[in-house]
Scaffold this active site. Structure first.
Site, PDB file in Angstrom:
ATOM      1  N   CYS B 115      43.601 -11.222 -53.723  1.00  0.00           N
ATOM      2  CA  CYS B 115      43.092  -9.845 -53.657  1.00  0.00           C
ATOM      3  C   CYS B 115      42.136  -9.838 -52.477  1.00  0.00           C
ATOM      4  O   CYS B 115      41.048 -10.419 -52.557  1.00  0.00           O
ATOM      5  CB  CYS B 115      42.359  -9.444 -54.933  1.00  0.00           C
ATOM      6  SG  CYS B 115      41.489  -7.857 -54.772  1.00  0.00           S
ATOM      7  N   CYS B 118      38.682  -7.499 -53.374  1.00  0.00           N
ATOM      8  CA  CYS B 118      37.647  -7.968 -54.320  1.00  0.00           C
ATOM      9  C   CYS B 118      38.197  -9.132 -55.138  1.00  0.00           C
ATOM     10  O   CYS B 118      38.177 -10.265 -54.662  1.00  0.00           O
ATOM     11  CB  CYS B 118      37.132  -6.836 -55.190  1.00  0.00           C
ATOM     12  SG  CYS B 118      38.403  -5.857 -56.016  1.00  0.00           S
ATOM     13  N   CYS B 120      40.992  -8.458 -57.890  1.00  0.00           N
ATOM     14  CA  CYS B 120      41.972  -7.931 -58.847  1.00  0.00           C
ATOM     15  C   CYS B 120      42.899  -9.064 -59.294  1.00  0.00           C
ATOM     16  O   CYS B 120      43.407  -9.824 -58.455  1.00  0.00           O
ATOM     17  CB  CYS B 120      42.775  -6.797 -58.212  1.00  0.00           C
ATOM     18  SG  CYS B 120      41.748  -5.373 -57.806  1.00  0.00           S
TER      19      CYS B 120
END
Lengths: 115, 216
Positions: B115, B118, B120
């Site tokens: 990700c 961030c 995820c």
């Protein structure tokens, strides 16, 4: 408990590290997931807010550690709660002081309660 | 000692033993108590979530999905076509897997999940993301230099194997189905699930062994 970071380099060296170094880190994700499920904000909002906080930390050259990550998660959650609920930043600051005072005025071994 | 002095000593003693939590822990406590007061979260829900994700969930659910896909071709077909429904068949559907895509490793393809924004991650299947998955070093290098990242995990990928990097979002997350190890024809689903490592379902592990314990 302390806030000392652990190095994340090289990547594989952290492979066995616990997902949470301290309970407050788990509590942040628990609150965020619960609030997404309740519909206070969307999963996309959470991802964007967390991504922004991570970018800001990176721009400040903060260490690439799990501790920094959870700091960013806390900042993101505080911002989203302030933006989507009646709880504002000043309420959080005041309540944080209330907790500090409660800890400082409670003798060791006794349960800490807000006054 | 005067009454004033002894009261001062008591205060100092109390201060020294107050075990004041860290700044972050105090802020989290403040946030949680305010959210509970406003009826936005229930402290029992938070406690149950923390307990479940700290101790119980881990990557076991993902390993079960993989082992079932290895042993049940119909299930695998449903999983590849509509992962959330197939996950729901096993009772594992959660908010983080409502939009899930399953990608399969082959002799010619290796899949790696990241990700870049961030962190995820399909945590209701794999538990909480490992520290390295959340690190800026992984998030940037997985796309730019996937072979270099894999080398750090001790995985050498032949040049003729294509590496596909999948960038997760809040709306679409990924689960890698690693290749079933050789010499496992006589193993049942439960035994096979034990061979599946968490990293193999993210893509930082590849060749699973029939004699290793998974869920690292």
């Amino acid at each position: 408990m302390n806030d000392q970071p652990a190095s994340l380099k090289p990547l594989a060296s952290t492979d066995g590290m616990a997902a949470f170094e301290e309970p407050w880190q788990a509590e942040i994700l628990a609150m965020a997931d619960t609030l997404v499920q309740r519909g206070l904000f969307t999963a996309n909002c959470w991802s964007d807010a967390l991504g922004l906080a991570i970018k800001e930390a990176n721009d400040r050259n903060e260490p690439d550690t799990q501790y920094t990550y959870y700091q960013c998660a806390l900042i993101a959650l505080e911002r989203l709660v302030a933006a989507h609920s009646v709880i504002k930043s000043a309420d959080m600051t005041e309540r944080r002081m209330d907790w500090e005072n409660a800890y400082l005025s409670t003798p060791h071994g006794h349960p800490v309660h807000l006054k | 000692m005067s009454e004033h002095d002894s009261s001062k000593v008591v205060k100092i003693h109390e201060h020294l033993h107050s075990h004041l939590p860290s700044e972050s822990a105090l802020r989290v406590k403040a946030l949680e108590t305010l959210l509970v007061e406003k009826g936005l979260v229930d402290s029992r829900t938070i406690d149950a979530w923390v307990e479940a994700y700290t101790d119980e969930i881990g990557p076991k659910r993902g390993a079960h999905v993989v082992a079932k896909a290895w042993t049940d071709p119909d299930y695998k077909r449903r999983l590849m076509e509509d992962a959330p429904s197939a996950i729901d068949e096993l009772g594992y559907l959660g908010t983080a897997t409502a939009h899930l895509k399953v990608v399969e490793n082959t002799d010619k393809i290796h899949n790696l999940v990241v990700c870049t924004l961030c962190s995820c991650y399909p945590f209701s299947l794999l538990g909480i993301a490992p520290a390295w998955y959340k690190a800026a070093a992984y998030r940037s290098r997985a796309v730019r230099d996937p072979r270099g990242v894999l080398k750090e995990f001790g995985i050498e990928i032949d040049d003729e194997v294509e590496i596909r990097v999948w960038d997760s979002t809040a709306e679409l997350r990924y689960l890698v189905i690693p290749q079933r190890p050789d010499d496992t024809d006589d193993m049942d689903e439960a035994s096979l699930a034990k061979l599946v490592t968490r990293n193999s379902m993210i893509g930082t592990d590849r060749d699973l062994k029939p004699d290793t314990q998974g869920l690292r």
